[in-house]
Write a protein that holds these residues in place. Structure first.
Motif, short mmCIF file in Angstrom:
data_model
loop_
_atom_site.label_atom_id
_atom_site.label_comp_id
_atom_site.label_asym_id
_atom_site.label_seq_id
_atom_site.Cartn_x
_atom_site.Cartn_y
_atom_site.Cartn_z
N LEU A 283 0.83 -1.20 0.00
CA LEU A 283 0.00 0.00 0.00
C LEU A 283 0.87 1.25 0.00
CD1 LEU A 283 -2.81 1.29 0.16
CD2 LEU A 283 -2.66 1.11 2.65
N LYS A 284 0.61 2.12 -0.98
CA LYS A 284 1.31 3.40 -1.07
C LYS A 284 0.26 4.50 -1.06
CE LYS A 284 4.71 5.95 -3.86
NZ LYS A 284 5.77 6.00 -2.82
N VAL A 285 0.33 5.41 -0.11
CA VAL A 285 -0.62 6.50 0.02
C VAL A 285 0.09 7.81 -0.33
CG1 VAL A 285 -2.20 7.72 1.56
CG2 VAL A 285 -1.88 5.24 1.81
N VAL A 286 -0.48 8.55 -1.25
CA VAL A 286 0.11 9.81 -1.70
C VAL A 286 -0.90 10.92 -1.46
CG1 VAL A 286 1.12 11.07 -3.63
CG2 VAL A 286 1.43 8.58 -3.47
N ALA A 287 -0.64 11.77 -0.47
CA ALA A 287 -1.51 12.91 -0.17
C ALA A 287 -1.00 14.14 -0.93
CB ALA A 287 -1.53 13.18 1.32
N LEU A 288 -1.90 14.82 -1.62
CA LEU A 288 -1.52 15.90 -2.51
C LEU A 288 -2.08 17.24 -2.02
CD1 LEU A 288 -2.39 13.85 -5.68
CD2 LEU A 288 -0.09 14.57 -5.07
N ASP A 289 -1.24 18.00 -1.34
CA ASP A 289 -1.59 19.37 -0.93
C ASP A 289 -2.96 19.44 -0.27
OD1 ASP A 289 0.79 20.46 -1.84
OD2 ASP A 289 0.00 20.85 -3.84
N LEU A 290 -3.19 18.63 0.75
CA LEU A 290 -4.52 18.60 1.37
C LEU A 290 -4.91 19.92 2.00
CD1 LEU A 290 -4.59 15.05 3.01
CD2 LEU A 290 -5.23 15.76 0.70
N ASP A 291 -3.91 20.71 2.39
CA ASP A 291 -4.20 22.01 2.99
C ASP A 291 -4.38 23.10 1.94
OD1 ASP A 291 -1.57 21.97 2.16
OD2 ASP A 291 -0.76 22.96 3.95
N ARG A 292 -4.34 22.70 0.67
CA ARG A 292 -4.53 23.65 -0.44
C ARG A 292 -5.51 23.04 -1.44
NH1 ARG A 292 -1.71 25.33 -5.32
NH2 ARG A 292 -0.35 23.52 -5.17
N PRO A 293 -6.81 23.14 -1.13
CA PRO A 293 -7.79 22.54 -2.04
C PRO A 293 -7.72 23.15 -3.43
CG PRO A 293 -8.80 23.20 0.04
CD PRO A 293 -7.42 23.79 0.03
N THR A 294 -8.20 22.40 -4.40
CA THR A 294 -8.34 22.98 -5.73
C THR A 294 -9.33 24.14 -5.67
OG1 THR A 294 -10.11 21.42 -6.23
CG2 THR A 294 -7.88 20.80 -6.91
N ALA A 295 -9.32 24.95 -6.71
CA ALA A 295 -10.29 26.05 -6.80
C ALA A 295 -11.69 25.48 -7.00
CB ALA A 295 -9.93 26.98 -7.95
N ASP A 296 -12.69 26.25 -6.64
CA ASP A 296 -14.09 25.89 -6.89
C ASP A 296 -14.32 25.89 -8.39
OD1 ASP A 296 -16.81 25.67 -7.17
OD2 ASP A 296 -17.29 27.52 -6.10
N PHE A 297 -14.46 24.70 -8.99
CA PHE A 297 -14.55 24.66 -10.44
C PHE A 297 -15.89 25.15 -10.98
CE2 PHE A 297 -15.37 19.72 -10.49
CZ PHE A 297 -16.71 19.89 -10.25
N ALA A 298 -16.81 25.50 -10.10
CA ALA A 298 -18.03 26.17 -10.55
C ALA A 298 -17.80 27.66 -10.77
CB ALA A 298 -19.15 25.96 -9.54
N ALA A 299 -16.57 28.12 -10.47
CA ALA A 299 -16.24 29.53 -10.66
C ALA A 299 -14.96 29.73 -11.46
CB ALA A 299 -16.09 30.22 -9.30
N ALA A 300 -14.07 28.73 -11.46
CA ALA A 300 -12.78 28.86 -12.14
C ALA A 300 -12.23 27.47 -12.40
CB ALA A 300 -11.80 29.66 -11.28
N ALA A 301 -11.15 27.39 -13.14
CA ALA A 301 -10.51 26.10 -13.37
C ALA A 301 -10.03 25.53 -12.03
CB ALA A 301 -9.33 26.25 -14.33
#
Length: 338
Positions: A115-133
């Protein structure tokens, strides 16, 4: 090593996909034909063994080193109330994975998967894609490469899975943008939201499709606009696995949605993939049909985490056991006229 140094490199890799070893496939079929059983009597177990032979490049495939790669990310659109759980649960579940307490820990262990777990910038969510990319081009490329980095050439099998509160909403948007249909065609209950929650999800996806409708419909643009870091990472892992000849077991709706944009550009991307299961999420069966994949299992699962694919890995091991350990008619001194 960076697998995809640029968007152009990613697109070139997707356009030029490796093919399985035809000689190994032919030899595996020949072996199946002389094993002590009526032809075709083990059904899809025979097909699985032949599939693995082609991608491993050996007529008697094996699974000595197998990995479950689970990618985690957070999404900005969760502000719209699309999930039954808050975004903080993503990090809490990653901690649970690392402590060994989640379903994927138990199931990957039972299936003999590292098992390999890769956490990707959990403290930096993606932008709200209903408003921007959702992501910048750099962020999307970084996520693709994070996924690619979880794949090595000595793997015999790769299981992919995800963790990300709200990501069934992203999956619905990816499917609609890749294969068409309305938001309502693809949106489901996800973590278990009620009818009002499903309505909110539909509105968010509709808005995302509307505001990104002008943009190029390429795999990269679809991933960066309406995907997420963990979803792009799965796409990167699957494409890198293809480059290295590593067969892949896909999990549920979200994992499969990660390759929907890739399949829209090049349908052959699914050739080295097995669908581990069909989840209870309504859009998954529809998506599998679009991808041309028949699931190995249908157990009513809808957890994610790579859980269904991990269970399917046990079936794959069983297929190889039969292929490699059964006697031939000649070895067993059994008449071949069964």
């Amino acid at each position: 090593m960076t697998a995809f140094a640029s968007i152009a490199a990613f697109e070139a890799a997707l356009a030029d996909l490796a093919r399985p070893d035809a000689a190994a496939i032919a030899q595996a079929r020949e072996r199946q034909a002389v094993l002590t059983k009526p032809a075709g009597s083990l059904g899809r177990l025979e097909d699985i063994a032949i599939f693995l032979a082609g991608w491993q490049g050996r007529p008697r495939p094996r699974i000595d080193k197998a990995r479950a790669a689970i990618f985690a990310g957070n999404h900005g659109f969760t502000v719209h109330g699309v999930s039954a759980f808050p975004p903080s649960v993503t990090a809490q579940m990653v901690a649970n994975f690392e402590a060994g307490g989640a379903a994927i820990n138990a199931l990957s262990g039972a299936a003999g998967l590292e098992l390999k777990v890769v956490a990707l910038d959990l403290d930096r969510p993606t932008a709200d894609f209903a408003a921007a990319a959702a992501m910048s081009a750099t962020d999307c490329l970084d996520a693709l490469n994070a996924g690619a980095g979880a794949v090595e050439s000595d793997l015999d099998l790769l299981v992919v899975g995800e963790m990300g509160i709200g990501n069934s909403t992203a999956a619905a948007a990816l499917c609609a943008r890749s294969f068409g249909g309305s938001a309502a065609d693809w949106v489901g209950p996800g973590t278990g939201v009620d009818a009002e929650g499903i309505g909110r999800k539909i509105k968010v996806v509709e808005r995302a499709l509307e505001i990104h409708g002008y943009a190029a419909n390429s795999a990269f643009e679809t991933l960066r606009r309406v995907g997420g870091r963990e979803i792009a990472a799965i796409a990167g892992a699957v494409l890198r696995a293809r480059q290295l000849g590593v067969p892949v077991v896909l999990d549920g709706f979200i994992s499969c949605s990660a390759i929907a944009p890739l399949a829209a550009d090049n349908p052959a991307i699914t050739d080295h993939c097995l669908a581990g299961h069909c989840s209870a999420e309504p859009g998954h069966a529809r998506l599998l049909a679009k991808l041309g994949l028949e699931p190995l299992l249908s157990l009513g699962m809808r957890l994610g985490e790579g859980s269904g694919a991990a269970v399917a890995a046990g079936v794959i091991r069983t297929a190889l056991a039969a292929h490699n350990q059964m006697a031939t008619f000649a070895e067993a001194a059994v008449s071949a006229s069964l």
